[in-house]
Design a protein around this motif. Structure first.
Motif, PDB file in Angstrom:
ATOM      1  N   MET A 166     -27.128 -34.169  33.810  1.00 17.85           N
ATOM      2  CA  MET A 166     -26.734 -35.225  32.872  1.00 17.85           C
ATOM      3  C   MET A 166     -27.603 -36.454  33.108  1.00 17.85           C
ATOM      4  O   MET A 166     -28.162 -36.632  34.200  1.00 17.85           O
ATOM      5  CB  MET A 166     -25.251 -35.589  33.062  1.00 17.85           C
ATOM      6  N   ALA A 243     -24.304 -32.787  37.405  1.00 20.93           N
ATOM      7  CA  ALA A 243     -23.110 -33.125  36.625  1.00 20.93           C
ATOM      8  C   ALA A 243     -21.919 -33.523  37.486  1.00 20.93           C
ATOM      9  O   ALA A 243     -21.000 -34.191  37.000  1.00 20.93           O
ATOM     10  CB  ALA A 243     -22.735 -31.954  35.725  1.00 20.93           C
ATOM     11  N   PRO A 258     -24.847 -35.490  28.666  1.00 20.17           N
ATOM     12  CA  PRO A 258     -25.469 -34.191  28.930  1.00 20.17           C
ATOM     13  C   PRO A 258     -26.891 -34.115  28.376  1.00 20.17           C
ATOM     14  O   PRO A 258     -27.173 -34.619  27.290  1.00 20.17           O
ATOM     15  CB  PRO A 258     -24.550 -33.196  28.213  1.00 20.17           C
TER      16      PRO A 258
END
Length: 309
Positions: A166, A243, A258
């Motif tokens: 991300m 993430a 993302p």
């Protein structure tokens, strides 16, 4: 009293049955009887009441049982400790990891500690801007870091898990409200620089060029993870991160977006080849032995950004 005779007495005191005691210790029932009679002659009194079909400790036997049970446990603990030292399975093992990633190794850590009770497992935090620094200095024995690692003096062990990637931005960034971005969008950003990261490791998370070849600008270098969080929150730079950061670092002023076409980030154990030891190999084996079970557990949790390799 010989150690084997102590073991026979304690087992019979637990089983209260000569045949079961013999089967449990893989000896003959006659050997059990001979050992108990020898102990009774030495002590000068009966240890077991065998006048009925039920075997019971006598008061003298109960007293001996209390004394021997505590002493036997200490003896066996001592034997195990010495055996572990002889096998190279004693001492201290220091594991280095980043932020929340040790949570992936919980099962492996528990298995390793159950197998090697004489080993002290310590933990040190690795700073993402310098992922190999503590390993190089010898302050950690084995490190959990993202791949690739292509250093000639380092050994890459088992892959532990994978993470999606991300983009971490400040809450006012123009990307903050997007559902996702693509790698090409990074050409519009300034990405934080690491202090001591091999370029190929930095490239794996924060590329130097977009897929079409546009250069991606680099901002100021940071030294620690919390310095990185503060620098991004101040709006000066952005950073591509695993993430897990979104779940474990919900800082005010930060947003996580993302990157839909970013390659998956793979994590593995790494150690200095010249310093490889039985403890490192044993810890690596514990990771391998628990990985399949962890994979099944992760598969049952839909939507998790982390998977086990």
């Amino acid at each position: 009293m010989e150690l084997r005779d102590i073991e026979i007495f304690l087992t019979l005191a637990e089983e209260l049955h000569f045949r079961r005691t013999a089967e449990r210790l893989h000896i003959t029932q006659a050997r059990v009887s001979q050992s108990i009679k020898k102990q009774e002659r030495r002590i000068g009194g009966l240890l077991f009441d065998r006048s009925t079909r039920v075997v019971r400790l006598t008061p003298l036997g109960e007293q001996l049982h209390r004394e021997l049970r505590a002493g036997y446990r200490q003896i066996m603990d001592g034997v195990e400790t010495v055996s572990a030292v002889a096998r190279g399975m004693a001492g201290v093992l220091t594991l280095g990891s980043m932020g929340p990633h040790p949570s992936v190794l919980v099962n492996a850590i528990e298995l390793f500690q159950a197998r090697h009770v004489s080993v002290e497992l310590n933990h040190r935090e690795i700073q993402p801007p310098a992922p190999l620094e503590l390993l190089r200095s010898g302050e950690v024995d084995v490190a959990l870091v993202w791949l690739p690692v292509r250093e000639p003096d380092l050994t890459v062990g088992p892959v532990t898990h994978t993470s999606s990637v991300m983009l971490m931005v400040d809450a006012g960034h123009r990307f903050a409200a997007r559902e996702s971005i693509c790698l090409e969008d990074l050409g519009e950003c300034v990405i934080v620089a690491g202090r001591s990261i091999p370029p190929y490791m930095e490239e794996a998370l924060n590329p130097f060029h977009t897929p079409t070849g546009r250069p991606i600008a680099r901002g100021p270098a940071v030294s620690t993870w919390h310095e990185l969080l503060n620098t991004v929150a101040a709006g000066r730079v952005v950073a591509a991160v695993a993430a897990e950061a979104e779940r474990f670092y919900p800082w005010p002023g930060l947003a996580f977006v993302p990157i839909r076409d970013a390659p998956t980030c793979r994590w593995a154990l790494v150690w200095r080849t010249a310093a490889e030891s039985p403890l490192i190999r044993a810890f690596s084996q514990a990771v391998v032995d628990t990985r399949d079970g962890a994979r099944q557990d992760v598969s049952a949790r839909a939507g998790s950004p982390t998977t086990v390799e």
